[in-house]
Design an enzyme around this catalytic site. Structure first.
Site, PDB file in Angstrom:
ATOM      1  N   LEU A   7       0.825  -1.211   0.000  1.00 26.97           N
ATOM      2  CA  LEU A   7       0.000   0.000   0.000  1.00 26.97           C
ATOM      3  C   LEU A   7       0.860   1.262   0.000  1.00 26.97           C
ATOM      4  O   LEU A   7       0.551   2.252  -0.645  1.00 26.97           O
ATOM      5  CB  LEU A   7      -0.945   0.008   1.207  1.00 26.97           C
ATOM      6  CG  LEU A   7      -1.950   1.157   1.216  1.00 26.97           C
ATOM      7  CD1 LEU A   7      -2.906   1.071   0.032  1.00 26.97           C
ATOM      8  CD2 LEU A   7      -2.743   1.185   2.519  1.00 26.97           C
ATOM      9  N   SER A  57      19.164  13.912   9.323  1.00 23.86           N
ATOM     10  CA  SER A  57      19.150  13.159   8.071  1.00 23.86           C
ATOM     11  C   SER A  57      18.898  14.079   6.894  1.00 23.86           C
ATOM     12  O   SER A  57      18.217  15.096   7.017  1.00 23.86           O
ATOM     13  CB  SER A  57      18.080  12.077   8.128  1.00 23.86           C
ATOM     14  OG  SER A  57      16.823  12.653   8.370  1.00 23.86           O
ATOM     15  N   GLU A  76      23.335  11.118   7.729  1.00 25.60           N
ATOM     16  CA  GLU A  76      22.754   9.833   8.180  1.00 25.60           C
ATOM     17  C   GLU A  76      22.449   8.851   7.049  1.00 25.60           C
ATOM     18  O   GLU A  76      21.510   8.061   7.132  1.00 25.60           O
ATOM     19  CB  GLU A  76      21.497  10.082   9.037  1.00 25.60           C
ATOM     20  CG  GLU A  76      21.780  10.902  10.287  1.00 25.60           C
ATOM     21  CD  GLU A  76      20.551  11.107  11.187  1.00 25.60           C
ATOM     22  OE1 GLU A  76      19.601  10.315  11.120  1.00 25.60           O
ATOM     23  OE2 GLU A  76      20.580  12.066  11.981  1.00 25.60           O
ATOM     24  N   ASP A  80      19.143  12.274  20.009  1.00 22.59           N
ATOM     25  CA  ASP A  80      17.708  12.413  19.751  1.00 22.59           C
ATOM     26  C   ASP A  80      16.875  11.658  20.770  1.00 22.59           C
ATOM     27  O   ASP A  80      17.108  10.486  21.028  1.00 22.59           O
ATOM     28  CB  ASP A  80      17.364  11.843  18.364  1.00 22.59           C
ATOM     29  CG  ASP A  80      17.943  12.680  17.239  1.00 22.59           C
ATOM     30  OD1 ASP A  80      18.064  13.907  17.421  1.00 22.59           O
ATOM     31  OD2 ASP A  80      18.276  12.104  16.188  1.00 22.59           O
ATOM     32  N   GLU A 132       6.156   9.914  24.021  1.00 27.16           N
ATOM     33  CA  GLU A 132       5.075   9.012  23.622  1.00 27.16           C
ATOM     34  C   GLU A 132       4.822   7.863  24.581  1.00 27.16           C
ATOM     35  O   GLU A 132       3.749   7.288  24.570  1.00 27.16           O
ATOM     36  CB  GLU A 132       5.307   8.479  22.217  1.00 27.16           C
ATOM     37  CG  GLU A 132       6.339   7.392  22.146  1.00 27.16           C
ATOM     38  CD  GLU A 132       6.534   6.920  20.718  1.00 27.16           C
ATOM     39  OE1 GLU A 132       6.514   7.766  19.822  1.00 27.16           O
ATOM     40  OE2 GLU A 132       6.701   5.723  20.525  1.00 27.16           O
ATOM     41  N   HIS A 145      16.708  16.282  20.436  1.00 30.08           N
ATOM     42  CA  HIS A 145      15.633  16.622  19.503  1.00 30.08           C
ATOM     43  C   HIS A 145      14.396  15.814  19.854  1.00 30.08           C
ATOM     44  O   HIS A 145      14.490  14.649  20.206  1.00 30.08           O
ATOM     45  CB  HIS A 145      16.057  16.318  18.062  1.00 30.08           C
ATOM     46  CG  HIS A 145      14.908  16.297  17.107  1.00 30.08           C
ATOM     47  ND1 HIS A 145      14.268  17.448  16.699  1.00 30.08           N
ATOM     48  CD2 HIS A 145      14.248  15.275  16.514  1.00 30.08           C
ATOM     49  CE1 HIS A 145      13.278  17.115  15.886  1.00 30.08           C
ATOM     50  NE2 HIS A 145      13.237  15.798  15.761  1.00 30.08           N
ATOM     51  N   HIS A 165       7.169  17.074   7.082  1.00 31.72           N
ATOM     52  CA  HIS A 165       6.322  15.934   6.725  1.00 31.72           C
ATOM     53  C   HIS A 165       5.577  16.190   5.425  1.00 31.72           C
ATOM     54  O   HIS A 165       4.881  15.335   4.916  1.00 31.72           O
ATOM     55  CB  HIS A 165       5.319  15.641   7.843  1.00 31.72           C
ATOM     56  CG  HIS A 165       5.984  15.397   9.161  1.00 31.72           C
ATOM     57  ND1 HIS A 165       6.281  16.409  10.033  1.00 31.72           N
ATOM     58  CD2 HIS A 165       6.434  14.255   9.726  1.00 31.72           C
ATOM     59  CE1 HIS A 165       6.882  15.903  11.092  1.00 31.72           C
ATOM     60  NE2 HIS A 165       6.989  14.609  10.934  1.00 31.72           N
ATOM     61  N   CYS A 196      12.133  18.455  11.774  1.00 35.35           N
ATOM     62  CA  CYS A 196      12.587  17.069  11.977  1.00 35.35           C
ATOM     63  C   CYS A 196      13.601  16.747  10.878  1.00 35.35           C
ATOM     64  O   CYS A 196      13.970  17.633  10.095  1.00 35.35           O
ATOM     65  CB  CYS A 196      11.385  16.119  11.951  1.00 35.35           C
ATOM     66  SG  CYS A 196      11.752  14.482  12.634  1.00 35.35           S
TER      67      CYS A 196
HETATM   68  N1  GLN Z   1      18.269  12.676  13.603  1.00 34.94           N
HETATM   69  C1  GLN Z   1      17.077  12.082  13.102  1.00 34.94           C
HETATM   70  C2  GLN Z   1      16.851  12.465  11.652  1.00 34.94           C
HETATM   71  O1  GLN Z   1      17.145  13.538  11.290  1.00 34.94           O
HETATM   72  C3  GLN Z   1      15.882  12.472  13.906  1.00 34.94           C
HETATM   73  C4  GLN Z   1      14.632  11.845  13.374  1.00 34.94           C
HETATM   74  C5  GLN Z   1      13.433  12.013  14.240  1.00 34.94           C
HETATM   75  O2  GLN Z   1      13.422  12.816  15.132  1.00 34.94           O
HETATM   76  N2  GLN Z   1      12.428  11.243  14.022  1.00 34.94           N
HETATM   77  O3  GLN Z   1      16.351  11.707  10.863  1.00 34.94           O
HETATM   78 ZN    ZN Z   2      11.882  14.537  14.829  1.00 34.44          ZN
END
Ligand code: GLN
Ligand code: ZN
Length: 757
Positions: free
Chosen positions: A17, A434, A485, A600, A606, A643, A696, A728
């Site tokens: 999917l 990343s 990364e 991170d 969560e 982060h 995103h 992010c």
């Molecule tokens: N250092 C990670 C990245 O940049 C952090 C990713 C995240 O916070 N989900 O991908």
């Molecule tokens: Zn993030």
């Protein structure tokens, strides 16, 4: 005894999917082709459940992106800015999910949040004053019919009215009370329609009930369901709860006119007690969540039999079920070729859990459960000792003292030392780590894993990418660089693969949001670091530039939270083990000249218990120390960043500051900026980089837009503490949008610098 499944994963065992949706987004396939892939998957999923003897098979648990969003659309909760785009039904839905930038307009996506205490994310329904709640679309009915046409009677599943209203964001002056009646009406209509189509059961998911609830919440729940259940159209209604117990409303929920009540006996610490103390109304069915829908260890039949035997005495009818949707576990062990049989036999993924439900059904139906072959085999498995001990690691954790959790000198002194050492400009720019994981990057990793290229070739390719990444950042003018990364498939899986005590899988994908899936590693035994994990990549990157190069690690809490944890030792013990392993890496990076290190903790929030009353004792009391343990011995001039992937930490603001990092970056662009007021009110001392744009979504933010966001931040955060960064990592983005977005970000920071110098 019957069995029930709350929900089944939907992306496909091989993420079919995901790939189809991405093709659709690129315009490579038509709506019909995407729909066909979806229908194929549903067919397979229903058939698999049927083969495994599931009596109550869910339908409408399928979703193109997110089930909460689907329910919002079903209730016609579609903000005007999306309907104004005048796109087709599916594209409007995707615009809400992903944002839209094209001929019809330019809108951001809806806010996205963690789904309770999981790593799944839902789209936050947004209700404005003009929202006209009404039944919109036919999805649950269509899917019910689709399954029926395949000879499978299903139990349609819909996010319940109470949970929908509690999760929604009200953007105007109206609130829940203004919509209660209309929402109840729609759910009543849904029941009627499903009844007419011949549904026997309908499942309303009400996970919100496992929170701490007040009187108003409970009376809202009662008002809604008194209305919804007034005439059920001949369908039986199951109210399904999960992710905990419903201690605040057990009596009220069981007293309402539900035909079935679904309770979680895995995460619900008090569930069994609640049933024992209060009893269970006669004539109703108790759906007992006894097969863990969140973890991948085999079910311990002895425990389950004990629970169900007790329940059989208390309820007229008990149906055994998963503890929550199987969305949160991978599909099947069948694709795991590399996992040794001696390990595999301890695990059950979604499909194997169906097998467990089926076995339990026959075990529980036998005259003597303990005499069955299935029970005996299961008992033998749990008696076996797993080879998972590392005495040195256990001793190292046991010898920790208070001093191991304190970094000296204290924050303000370090801040001065670091300002002198780095001489960064005002509003330093950086990224979260990343860079786009383009097809060539994934291909390189795939070839290496398959043995099609040598390690040297693999490394050389990544080095080339790192060099490109460094040059790109220099060209754009970013102040604190990263290596990109490229060696990481995933921020947790990568470390899982490097650490001993971890097992990793090949195809064990779990949906995180929309088309994004993660492959959580499994904590099998005591965790330790055998050798450096990131030092070579970071030092190579540093050798290419005179600018500061940020080392990039994942913190212990996040590694643990995004892994499948052990069930035989405490989370605290495990977090400290991982913390010590990451600590060794931090010290190695520092020793190799990397003096800005980001650790991170994307997932720290969560796993906060859903009930506030449990926050400190059950979680923060070890999670914050685990982070401090990682960095407490670095030099004062080494700058520690962290982060987080969310900004809802107003209620744990003190604890976040107590992590004692020097800088924290977090998501802020998708949510409003109220967190900034909270930072100010609390004299937050850690320097902050609230994300200035949303990664995103593929849309490119303009420099003006970013500058406006920064100005808002500056009204609440001292200039000397403000960093500028996306919200992010950029791995899911394409190069095409990354470069202009970052260029605009740097331009905005520079303008602001000029104005504030
Ligand atoms: N250092 C990670 C990245 O940049 C952090 C990713 C995240 O916070 N989900 O991908
Ligand atoms: Zn993030």
């Amino acid at each position: 005894m019957k069995t029930s499944v709350i929900g089944y994963p939907r992306v496909g065992t091989l993420r079919e999917l995901k790939f189809a949706s991405e093709k659709y987004f690129r315009g490579d396939i038509s709506t019909e082709e995407l729909e066909a892939t979806a229908a194929d998957l549903r067919k397979t999923h229903w058939a698999t459940q049927k083969e495994n003897g599931v009596d109550y098979i869910p339908s409408n648990d399928f979703s193109f992106f997110d089930g909460t969003l689907e329910t919002a659309v079903l209730l016609n909760i579609i903000p005007k800015r999306y309907s104004d785009l005048k796109l087709g039904e599916l594209d409007t839905y995707f615009a809400m999910a992903r944002g839209y930038q094209g001929e019809s307009g330019d809108v951001k996506a809806l806010a996205m949040k963690k789904w309770f205490n999981t790593n799944y994310h839902y789209m936050v329904p947004e209700i404005d004053d003009d929202c006209e709640i009404k039944l919109n679309g036919t999805k649950p009915f269509d899917l019910f019919n689709e399954a029926k046409a395949q000879g499978i009677a299903t139990k349609p599943v819909i996010v319940g009215a109470f949970t929908m209203l509690k999760l929604a964001r009200f953007t105007g002056s109206k609130s829940i009370a203004d919509f209660t009646d209309a929402v109840a009406d729609v759910y009543a209509q849904i029941l009627e329609k499903l009844g007419a189509l011949g549904a026997e059961w309908v499942q309303f998911d009400e996970p919100y009930l496992v929170h701490d609830l007040d009187k108003d919440d409970i009376s809202l729940f009662e008002t809604l369901y008194n209305k919804i259940l007034a005439s059920k159209g001949g369908v039986k209604v199951l109210v399904q709860t999960y992710f905990g117990d419903i201690r605040d409303c057990y009596k009220e929920v069981t007293a309402l006119d539900f035909d079935g009540v679904g309770l979680d006996f895995i995460e619900g610490k008090r569930t069994l007690d609640l049933v024992k103390t209060n009893g269970f109304p006669s004539g109703k069915t108790l759906f007992a969540g006894v097969v863990n829908g969140k973890n991948i260890w085999r079910n311990h039949y002895a425990k389950t039999i004990e629970t169900v035997t007790e329940l059989n005495k208390l309820a007229d009818e008990v149906v055994i079920s998963t503890s929550c949707s199987l969305l949160h576990v991978p599909y099947t062990l069948k694709h795991e070729q590399k996992l040794d049989e001696s390990r595999k036999k301890h695990f059950a993924f979604a499909e194997e859990k169906l097998g467990e439900l089926n076995e339990l059904k026959s075990v529980l139906a036998a005259p003597n459960a303990y005499e069955t072959a299935e029970y005996k085999a299961n008992a033998a498995l749990f008696e076996e000792s797993r080879d998972c001990d590392n005495k040195a690691v256990q001793a190292r954790v046991a010898s920790l003292t208070d001093a191991d959790f304190v970094r000296l000198p204290e924050f303000h002194e370090r801040e001065k030392i670091q300002k002198d050492a780095f001489k960064l400009p005002l509003f330093p720019t950086t990224t979260i780590g990343s860079f786009p994981q383009t097809a060539d990057v994934r291909e390189n990793r795939r070839k290496f894993k398959k043995g099609e290229i040598t390690e040297q070739e693999y490394v050389d390719f990544n080095k080339k990418k790192i060099e490109e990444c460094v040059r790109l950042q220099e060209e754009i003018g970013i102040d604190v660089l990263v290596h990109g990364e490229y060696e990481r498939n995933d921020m947790v899986e990568y470390f899982g693969e490097c650490l001993s005590g971890y097992l990793f899988t090949e195809k064990a994908w779990v949906q995180s949001y929309g088309t994004r899936c993660v492959k959580p590693p499994i904590v099998w035994g005591d965790v330790s670091r055998e050798k450096p994990m990131t030092v070579a990549w970071s030092t190579y990157a540093k050798s290419l530039t005179d600018k500061p190069m940020k080392g990039m690690l994942t913190g212990p809490v996040t590694i643990l939270n995004w892994s499948f944890p052990r069930e035989d030792i405490s989370l605290k013990e495990c977090a400290y083990q991982i913390g010590l392993a990451i600590k060794d890496e931090v010290l190695d990076l520092e020793a190799n000249g990397i003096n800005i290190i980001q650790i991170d903790e994307a997932a720290l929030r969560e796993k906060l218990p859903l009930r506030k009353t449990d926050w400190t004792d059950e979680y923060l009391s070890w999670a914050i120390p685990a982070f401090r343990l990682v960095h407490n011995t670095v030099k004062p001039e080494t700058q520690i960043h962290t982060h987080m992937c969310y900004s809802e930490f107003a209620d744990i603001i003190k604890e976040i500051d107590d992590m004692d990092a020097d800088v924290i970056t977090f998501e802020a662009s998708r949510s409003d900026l109220t967190i900034l007021d909270v930072l100010k009110e609390n004299n937050f001392r850690t320097e902050v980089g609230p994300g200035v744009y949303d990664i995103h979504s593929p849309r490119i933010p303009s420099a003006e837009e970013i500058k406006a966001a920064l100005n808002k931040m500056l009204a609440r955060i001292p200039a000397s503490k403000l960093w500028v960064n996306p919200d992010c990592g950029l791995k899911t983005r394409g190069v095409a949008e990354t470069k202009p977005s970052l260029t605009n970000m740097v331009a905005a920071a520079k303008e602001l610098r000029n104005e504030n110098q």
